[in-house]
Scaffold this motif. Structure first.
Motif, PDB file in Angstrom:
ATOM      1  N   ASP A 149       0.834  -1.199   0.000  1.00 46.73           N
ATOM      2  CA  ASP A 149       0.000   0.000   0.000  1.00 46.73           C
ATOM      3  C   ASP A 149       0.876   1.258   0.000  1.00 46.73           C
ATOM      4  OD1 ASP A 149      -2.230   1.586   0.033  1.00 46.73           O
ATOM      5  OD2 ASP A 149      -2.588   1.377   2.177  1.00 46.73           O
ATOM      6  N   GLY A 150       0.808   2.020  -1.079  1.00 52.94           N
ATOM      7  CA  GLY A 150       1.576   3.249  -1.206  1.00 52.94           C
ATOM      8  C   GLY A 150       2.969   3.074  -1.769  1.00 52.94           C
ATOM      9  N   ALA A 151       3.426   1.842  -1.939  1.00 48.42           N
ATOM     10  CA  ALA A 151       4.784   1.598  -2.435  1.00 48.42           C
ATOM     11  C   ALA A 151       4.865   1.832  -3.942  1.00 48.42           C
ATOM     12  CB  ALA A 151       5.208   0.166  -2.119  1.00 48.42           C
TER      13      ALA A 151
ATOM     14  N   ARG B 130       1.653   1.868  -6.129  1.00 47.46           N
ATOM     15  CA  ARG B 130       1.775   2.813  -7.245  1.00 47.46           C
ATOM     16  C   ARG B 130       2.596   2.097  -8.307  1.00 47.46           C
ATOM     17  NH1 ARG B 130       4.846   7.464  -5.475  1.00 47.46           N
ATOM     18  NH2 ARG B 130       5.668   6.136  -3.804  1.00 47.46           N
ATOM     19  N   TYR B 131       1.958   1.704  -9.376  1.00 46.75           N
ATOM     20  CA  TYR B 131       2.494   0.716 -10.310  1.00 46.75           C
ATOM     21  C   TYR B 131       3.078   1.359 -11.568  1.00 46.75           C
ATOM     22  CZ  TYR B 131       2.459  -3.411 -13.385  1.00 46.75           C
ATOM     23  OH  TYR B 131       2.801  -4.421 -14.257  1.00 46.75           O
TER      24      TYR B 131
ATOM     25  N   GLY C 171      18.141   3.789  -7.360  1.00 45.52           N
ATOM     26  CA  GLY C 171      17.392   3.917  -6.113  1.00 45.52           C
ATOM     27  C   GLY C 171      16.086   4.673  -6.203  1.00 45.52           C
ATOM     28  N   CYS C 172      15.337   4.484  -7.284  1.00 48.05           N
ATOM     29  CA  CYS C 172      14.145   5.316  -7.479  1.00 48.05           C
ATOM     30  C   CYS C 172      12.830   4.604  -7.146  1.00 48.05           C
ATOM     31  CB  CYS C 172      14.097   5.852  -8.903  1.00 48.05           C
ATOM     32  SG  CYS C 172      13.879   4.573 -10.162  1.00 48.05           S
ATOM     33  N   VAL C 173      12.849   3.290  -6.896  1.00 51.45           N
ATOM     34  CA  VAL C 173      11.600   2.577  -6.612  1.00 51.45           C
ATOM     35  C   VAL C 173      11.697   1.873  -5.264  1.00 51.45           C
ATOM     36  CG1 VAL C 173      11.076   2.283  -9.055  1.00 51.45           C
ATOM     37  CG2 VAL C 173      12.279   0.456  -7.827  1.00 51.45           C
TER      38      VAL C 173
END
Length: 234
Positions: free
Chosen positions: A33-35, A57-58, A91-93
């Motif tokens: 949730d919210g990742a 967040r896909y 390191g963006c996700v």
């Protein structure tokens, strides 16, 4: 396991079940949730719908435009590109996920390293793929892949009058468990990541110990899962 037999003739059934299983398994290791989740090899939208429903967040990446448009227009949250050269910053996700894609790239180690690169410190990498010497290693050419990938591909073409969807040497490769396990240990040894889990995806829980037996694990493990958590040094 029954759904696997319908990947070709009833993809809705197969991929809907696979996406639901993916959410359930990944939720064991990270709060969705919210990742911000990057799905490497996301496909036409089954995984997008499942992960979005779980609150993630896909964003998806895929190289196959035909596959992406299987359910209609390509979603705006999809990037067309290569898993071996992810067009994303370091390191963006929060979560980098890939299911049944690694066996379709010629350099699996490079794709795994790219997935770790784009994951933030403390983030999770979930990598699941089909082992070549397992029962479904040849995909639709199984079980003839045990006699060799090129032979199985040729037999399929002669029998059906067309090439298989997964063409050995082009879009299907003989990946094994040992190199991936070695790569995971190297990341942990270098302080780049923590190995959170190594498990067979579709085997019954009581058979997990077979992963400890080097030759046997290649034969009886249908699908291997690696879960890593990136460290601050990664």
């Amino acid at each position: 396991m029954r759904d696997f037999r319908h990947e070709q003739d009833d993809p809705d059934r197969f991929y809907t079940a696979l996406a639901a299983d993916s959410v359930e398994q990944l939720a064991d290791y990270v709060a969705l949730d919210g990742a911000l989740l990057l799905d490497v090899g996301g496909g036409p939208g089954y995984f997008r719908d499942a992960f979005t429903a779980a609150g993630a967040r896909y964003v998806a990446l895929d190289a196959d435009v035909g596959e992406l448009s299987g359910l209609g227009d390509i979603d705006t949250r999809t990037v067309i590109g290569s898993g071996m050269q992810l067009p994303f910053a370091d390191g963006c996700v929060d979560v980098c996920y890939s299911s049944n894609v690694l066996e379709h790239v010629p350099d699996p180690g490079r794709m795994a390293a790219e997935m770790l690169r784009v994951t933030r410190p403390g983030g999770t990498v979930y990598l699941s793929y089909t082992l070549w010497f397992g029962p479904w290693g040849g995909h639709e050419t199984a079980p003839w892949h045990f006699l060799g990938g090129h032979r199985a591909r040729g037999r399929y073409a002669r029998r059906h009058g067309h090439e298989p969807k997964n063409r050995f040497g082009e879009s299907l490769f003989a990946v094994r468990a040992a190199p991936a396990l070695r790569w995971a240990r190297e990341q942990e040894g270098a302080g780049l990541a923590e190995v959170v889990a190594v498990r067979p995806r579709y085997n019954p829980w009581w058979s997990w110990w077979l992963l400890r037996v080097p030759a046997l694990r290649e034969l009886v493990t249908w699908n291997l899962v690696l879960v890593l958590r990136r460290s601050d040094r990664g």
